[in-house]
Scaffold this motif. Structure first.
Motif, PDB file in Angstrom:
ATOM      1  N   ASN A 314       0.822  -1.213   0.000  1.00 25.84           N
ATOM      2  CA  ASN A 314       0.000   0.000   0.000  1.00 25.84           C
ATOM      3  C   ASN A 314       0.855   1.262   0.000  1.00 25.84           C
ATOM      4  OD1 ASN A 314      -2.266  -1.603   0.019  1.00 25.84           O
ATOM      5  ND2 ASN A 314      -2.719  -1.321   2.199  1.00 25.84           N
ATOM      6  N   CYS A 362      -5.607   1.756   3.687  1.00 30.12           N
ATOM      7  CA  CYS A 362      -5.460   1.496   2.263  1.00 30.12           C
ATOM      8  C   CYS A 362      -4.463   2.499   1.659  1.00 30.12           C
ATOM      9  CB  CYS A 362      -6.811   1.587   1.565  1.00 30.12           C
ATOM     10  SG  CYS A 362      -7.588   3.208   1.729  1.00 30.12           S
ATOM     11  N   ARG A 363      -4.211   2.365   0.377  1.00 30.24           N
ATOM     12  CA  ARG A 363      -3.257   3.248  -0.298  1.00 30.24           C
ATOM     13  C   ARG A 363      -3.715   4.697  -0.280  1.00 30.24           C
ATOM     14  NH1 ARG A 363      -3.564   0.421  -6.078  1.00 30.24           N
ATOM     15  NH2 ARG A 363      -3.213  -1.356  -4.700  1.00 30.24           N
TER      16      ARG A 363
END
Length: 451
Positions: A314, A362-363
């Protein structure tokens, strides 16, 4: 007996050849079979007699493994035994080892897989999860008492859609989230729709994390095959699609691989007498904990190895996004191909829902954190934004509780209960006893392709 003890699965024909070569006399295969059966009773234990000392085993295990819970249920007194009442037949037993229970509570994750494995031998049943129709209800009641679950608990179960289990979970835990084993849904689909395209459409619908994407892929499925779409639509998506899962369990796991692996480890113990079978499971769990402890000693950092790998991926992907601040705790994160999401740092959510479902940023979230740091804002260490279930310290706490060893049978305490336990009634079915696991359609097709 030496041959049987060193190799309990030795074929009768091979044992016959060894004995004839050793003693220089002929042995019929029937005599070898009877001798092998007698030797196994000595090495492994007698199926019938182990029921008689089951209470002694319970006392020994409770004395060495503190907080271990046993619930033993016996059958009704038969009419022929109403006067003396000296014996009752075994019905079922529930075992919860104290160390395993404490470790599960320490993991901070309200997620549990339910499954069962069939026992072999003269008194078959199941190593549970659950036994029979009403015993699923009985097992879950015992489980709820041990894990402090009540009817309004926000717990998450994953199972393979067993009918008795569905009814038991819905009646006992009204607020529980019950996920279905995705592979089991695919196996049912393959009975009528077998090509790879059906599996791809199912995976697209199941793995997307937002409702809008789910609706899009379901529409694509309906255009490909209307009848399959209608069949899949009849299964409520909150049971099998990530987009409809809650974030209670901090995982969007859709497979029951943990139970499948555990059942695979019990193959060699399922044909043993009841105490030998329970001991096989206890010893496996004791070894399993020790193996995990060895892995933990090599771990570095603040997160578990699996979570560390996810975070690294990520972090690498987060550099491809552009972050725009809207003036409060919300950020617009834009990437390639219309990959645009909104991150709310106050609520700790991203509308891709991956942070909410797994507890791992998350990214999009990581790109926001990097942007805040670049602008001189106070940002904590990255692992502090990960849910505590993924912390290395939590993992070590879970396996800090051990399964203790026990003494040999000659040193067990003696139960003072005069009621003798007899084996459950059972009538042998015609034909040879089946010991191999029934293969799924996918496994059968793979074996045919290899051959």
């Amino acid at each position: 007996m030496d041959q049987v003890e060193s190799n309990p699965t030795i074929p009768d024909k091979a044992l016959q050849e060894q004995l004839q070569k050793k003693y220089g006399v002929g042995f019929s295969i029937h005599k070898v079979f009877r001798a092998k059966s007698d030797a196994k009773k000595i090495v492994v234990g007698d199926y019938k007699k182990q029921y008689e000392v089951l209470r002694d085993y319970i006392l020994e295990l409770q004395s060495t493994n503190l907080d271990t819970i046993f619930k033993l249920e016996l059958g009704d007194v038969s009419e022929s035994n109403l006067v003396n009442c000296t014996s009752r037949c075994f019905k079922r037993i529930y075992v919860c080892l104290g160390g395993m229970k404490k470790g599960f509570k320490a993991c901070l994750r309200d997620f549990l897989g339910l499954d069962g494995a069939h026992m072999k031998g003269p008194y078959p049943g199941q190593i549970l999860t659950a036994v029979g129709l009403d015993s699923k209800m009985w097992f879950l009641k015992c489980l709820g008492d041990d894990l402090d679950l009540h009817d309004m608990s926000n717990f998450t179960f994953v199972s393979d859609r067993q009918k008795g289990l569905l009814q038991a979970v819905s009646q006992l835990f009204l607020c529980a989230e019950h996920r279905f084993y995705l592979r089991h849904i695919h196996e049912n689909m393959k009975k009528q729709w077998r090509t790879k395209e059906y599996k791809d459409h199912l995976c697209d619908c199941a793995t997307t994390t937002t409702v809008s994407e789910f609706n899009h892929f379901m529409h694509q499925f309906s255009l490909y095959e209307k009848s399959t779409y209608e069949w899949l639509k009849s299964i409520p998506p909150q049971h099998w699609a990530k987009s409809h899962f809650t974030g209670r369990a901090t995982t969007y796991m859709m497979l029951n691989n943990l139970c499948e692996v555990f059942n695979g480890k019990l193959v060699d113990g399922r044909d043993k007498p009841i105490i030998s079978c329970l001991e096989f499971i206890r010893e496996y769990m004791m070894k399993r904990i020790c193996n995990v402890l060895k892995v933990q000693q090599k771990c570095v950092g603040s997160l578990t190895p699996t979570t560390t790998e996810i975070m690294e991926k990520n972090e690498a992907a987060s550099t491809q996004y552009i972050v725009e601040w809207c003036g409060d705790e919300k950020y617009q994160v834009k990437g390639l191909w219309n990959d645009q999401h909104v991150v709310d740092m106050h609520e700790r959510v991203c509308n891709c829902r991956k942070w909410e479902l797994t507890g791992i940023p998350c990214r999009h979230v990581i790109s926001v954190l990097y942007n805040k740091a670049d602008h001189g804002e106070c940002v904590h260490e990255l692992h502090t934004y990960v849910h505590k279930v993924h912390w290395l310290q939590t993992w070590k706490t879970v396996y800090g509780y051990k399964v203790e060893p026990i003494k040999g049978r000659a040193l067990w305490p003696r139960s003072e209960c005069p009621m003798q336990i007899t084996p459950p009634p059972h009538r042998n079915q015609p034909g040879r006893l089946k010991r191999k696991r029934r293969q799924s359609m996918e496994e059968k097709s793979q074996s045919k392709g290899q051959s």
